[in-house]
Design an enzyme around this catalytic site. Structure first.
Site, short mmCIF file in Angstrom:
data_model
loop_
_atom_site.label_atom_id
_atom_site.label_comp_id
_atom_site.label_asym_id
_atom_site.label_seq_id
_atom_site.Cartn_x
_atom_site.Cartn_y
_atom_site.Cartn_z
N LEU A 234 -10.74 -17.45 3.17
CA LEU A 234 -9.95 -16.23 3.29
C LEU A 234 -10.50 -15.41 4.44
O LEU A 234 -11.48 -14.68 4.32
CB LEU A 234 -9.99 -15.44 1.98
CG LEU A 234 -9.52 -16.17 0.72
CD1 LEU A 234 -9.49 -15.21 -0.47
CD2 LEU A 234 -8.15 -16.81 0.92
N ASP A 235 -9.84 -15.53 5.58
CA ASP A 235 -10.31 -14.89 6.81
C ASP A 235 -10.11 -13.38 6.74
O ASP A 235 -9.05 -12.89 6.34
CB ASP A 235 -9.53 -15.47 8.01
CG ASP A 235 -9.88 -14.79 9.30
OD1 ASP A 235 -11.01 -14.96 9.77
OD2 ASP A 235 -9.01 -14.07 9.84
#
Length: 565
Positions: A234-235
Site C-alpha cells: 500500500l503505497d
C-alpha cells in the site's frame, strides 16, 4: 455461513459505519456483493495459508529494469531472474502500469500492463516462479487517468472521486512530504478548481470520504490478488484520508480503511499479505500493524537504512544496537520488511526519534560528500527540511572518490547487508544492491529528479558482460550476497517469527542472537575496517564459511560470522 465468516461480515459493517457514520447499513449490501462476486474466481486461484520462513526474501525491481532489443522488458527480466533470482522467493515489481510521471507511481490505468513493457502473460510467468508483490498506489492517480479526466468533464461517478477543499479551509497543519504545492488548479466544466495533490500536480489524491472510491479501489486490490499477488504494498498509505484542520496523516479513518481491506481479504483471499509503506518516525510507522491481527501483516522498517548508514559511517553500533534491542511488534503474524535500499531515497524520518539532529546532519553531509543528493519536505512551520537522501546505497556507504580498494568497499557493503539479514523480519534487496551498482548522477541530471540517481536501467548484454568478470565489483557483490542469502535460507532460526537478542560485544560489532526451537545462531557483524578480538559465549560452526569456531575469534575488518550453536 460459518461463525467466523459471520464475524468478518459484521466487522465489514462496523468498518463502514465508522468511515461513513449513519450510512453503514445502507452501504453494506454493495460491499457484500463485492465479496460474493469475487469469492468464486479467487477460490479458483486459492493458495495454502503458510507462515513466512527464513527462505522468504524479496527482490525489488522495475518492470523495465533490463532491456534487450526486440524483446519486451518484462520478458527480459524473466530471463535474467532465471539466472540470478534463484535465491529469492518473491519479486516486488514496481508499478508496471501505464503512467505519466514518477517512474510509475502516477498510474493512468490500474488494470493494464504498460504495452511497451509486455502484458499480463509476462506477469503470470514471473508468478509461476516467484511470489509477487504488486504496488497498490492507493493514494492518488495520474492527472491523465480516465477517472480524473471524467472529473474534469463533470462525469459520474468521477465527479466525486477527488478533493476540492473550500477556499476557506484551514490546511496549514497538513503534513507535507514534498515542497510542491498541496493544491493544484485545474480547469473543469464547472470552472477552475483547486484539487488536493499531496505529491505532485500530476498525482491527484483520491477522496476516500466517498464510499464509491473505497468500493472502486477494493475492486482493484481484489483484481491484483486474482492476478497472482501474494503481497500488496500500500503505497503512501499514510496520507490516504484527508481532513482540513488536521495533519491529514495517520488519521483514524486511514487505519480503518486498512483494517477494512484486511477484513475483506480475510474473507475472500486470506493468503494475501498487506504491507504498509509509511515513511514516518519509527513509533508512528509500527502503528500500522494495529493489534497484530486486524491491520497490516508487514511494515517497512524505515529506521533501518539510515541507522545502518550511521553505524558504518561512525564505526559505532551503539545506536543501532539500542534500537534493535527494543524491536517488537504485536501479534504472531506480523513482521518487519527489512531493507537498506529501494527505488526511493534513504528516508530520514524513521530516525527522528532515534538519532540526534547533529547525527542526522552528519548523515546528510556524508551522503552529499559522496555525490548524493537531498530530497526535502515542508515542515509544520513552513520551512523546508530533509526528507530523504538520494544516493545509491553502495556510494552512501563508501566515498567513490576515496581510492579505497574494491575488496574493502565490497566487504563494508556486505557487512551492512548482513546486519539487515540478521534482524528479525523479512528481508528485501533492491536490484541495484544485488548488482553492486554505483549511483547515476547523469540520470538524475537528465531527468531533473533526484531519485533517478538510484534508478538506472540496464542493457542486459552489457550487464551480463560486467557480471562475467569475477574480479569486478558487481560479481563480488552478487557472490557475497548470494552466499549470505543461502546461509540464511537454510537456517530456521532466521524465520521472521524467531525473536532476536542483541548482545553488547563492543561498539565495533553488531551482535544479535536468533534463538528458536530448531537451534540458535549468533550473528556477528564487524562495523569497522580494523581487526577485533573477542571471546565467544559458545562454540559453533560459521554458517557463512562452514568453519568450526570455538573460544576466541578475531574478526577482520567488516567480517561477518554467523555462528550456529
Amino acid at each position: 455461513m460459518t461463525a467466523s465468516e459471520t464475524d468478518l461480515r459484521a466487522r465489514l459493517a462496523e468498518h463502514l459505519e465508522f468511515l461513513y457514520p449513519g450510512r453503514g447499513a445502507e452501504l453494506l449490501p454493495a460491499f457484500v456483493s463485492l465479496v460474493e462476486n469475487w469469492r468464486p474466481p479467487l477460490a479458483a486461484v486459492a493458495r495454502p495459508l503458510t507462515e513466512l520462513s527464513a527462505a522468504d526474501t524479496g527482490l525489488i525491481c522495475y518492470g523495465d529494469q533490463l532491456t534487450t532489443p526486440g524483446e519486451p522488458p518484462l520478458a527480459t527480466l524473466g530471463r535474467f531472474l532465471q539466472r540470478f533470482g534463484g535465491d529469492f522467493s518473491a519479486v516486488h515489481l514496481l508499478p508496471f502500469f501505464p503512467f505519466s510521471s514518477d517512474d510509475g507511481f502516477s498510474v493512468i490505468d490500474y488494470r493494464t500492463v504498460r504495452p511497451d513493457w509486455g502484458d499480463w502473460a509476462d506477469i503470470d510467468r514471473l508468478g509461476e516462479r516467484f511470489d509477487l508483490m504488486l504496488d497498490a498506489v492507493v493514494n492518488h492517480v495520474s492527472s491523465r487517468s480516465r477517472w480524473f479526466q471524467g472529473f474534469l468533464a463533470g462525469e459520474q461517478p468521477y465527479s466525486g472521486y477527488f478533493l476540492t477543499p473550500d477556499p476557506a479551509a484551514d490546511l496549514s497543519t497538513v503534513v507535507r512530504p514534498r515542497t510542491s504545492p498541496l493544491l493544484t488548479a485545474f480547469d473543469t466544466v464547472h470552472g477552475r478548481r483547486q484539487v488536493w495533490t499531496t505529491f505532485s500536480g500530476d498525482q491527484i489524491d483520491l477522496d476516500y470520504g466517498n464510499p464509491e472510491v473505497l468500493l472502486e479501489m477494493s475492486e482493484v486490490l481484489l483484481d491484483y490478488a486474482l492476478r497472482g499477488a501474494r503481497f500488496l504494498r500500500l503505497d503512501a498509505v499514510t496520507y490516504l484520508w484527508k481532513q482540513p484542520g488536521t495533519p491529514s496523516v495517520h488519521l483514524p479513518q486511514t487505519h480503518r480503511v486498512i483494517q477494512f481491506w484486511r477484513t475483506l481479504f480475510d474473507l475472500v483471499a486470506p493468503w494475501v499479505v498487506i504491507i504498509t509503506e509509511t515513511n514516518v518516525p519509527h513509533a508512528e510507522n509500527i502503528s500500522y500493524v494495529g493489534d497484530g491481527q486486524d491491520e497490516a501483516q508487514l511494515v517497512y522498517n524505515f529506521a533501518l537504512p539510515p541507522l545502518v548508514l550511521h553505524t558504518f559511517g561512525t564505526g559505532d553500533s551503539t545506536a543501532l544496537s539500542r534500537w534493535a534491542a527494543g524491536l517488537e511488534l504485536p501479534g504472531t503474524g506480523t513482521a518487519f520488511l527489512n531493507f537498506l535500499a529501494s527505488h526511493d531515497g534513504i528516508g530520514v524520518r524513521g530516525v527522528e526519534d532515534i538519532l540526534r539532529p547533529d547525527e542526522v546532519d552528519a548523515l546528510v553531509a556524508r551522503v552529499q560528500a559522496h555525490g548524493g543528493l537531498v530530497g526535502q519536505m515542508t515542515g509544520p512551520d513552513g520551512s523546508n527540511r530533509v526528507y530523504e537522501l538520494n544516493a545509491n546505497y553502495y556510494d552512501a556507504l563508501s566515498d567513490p572518490g576515496s581510492g579505497e580498494p574494491t575488496s574493502l568497499v565490497v566487504a563494508r557493503f556486505l557487512a551492512a547487508h548482513a546486519v539487515m539479514l540478521a534482524l528479525p523480519g523479512v528481508p528485501a534487496l533492491y536490484v541495484h544492491s544485488l548488482l553492486g551498482s554505483r549511483g547515476d548522477p547523469d540520470g538524475a541530471a537528465a531527468s531533473g529528479q533526484n531519485r533517478s540517481i538510484n534508478r538506472e536501467k540496464f542493457d542486459l548484454a552489457t550487464l551480463e558482460a560486467e557480471l562475467a568478470d569475477p574480479q569486478g565489483r558487481r560479481a563480488q557483490v552478487v557472490t557475497g550476497l548470494r552466499r549470505l542469502l543461502r546461509a540464511r535460507a537454510d537456517e530456521p532460526a532466521f524465520a521472521p517469527a524467531v525473536a532476536g537478542r542483541v548482545l553488547d560485544l563492543g561498539a565495533g560489532i553488531f551482535a544479535i542472537e536468533r534463538s528458536g526451537p530448531a537451534g540458535r545462531v549468533l550473528c556477528l557483524q564487524s562495523v569497522v575496517d580494523s581487526p577485533q578480538s573477542l571471546r565467544l559465549p559458545w562454540p559453533g560452526t560459521d554458517l557463512v564459511t562452514g568453519r568450526d569456531v570455538a573460544g576466541a575469534v578475531e574478526l577482520d575488518g567488516y567480517e561477518v560470522v554467523w555462528l550456529k550453536g
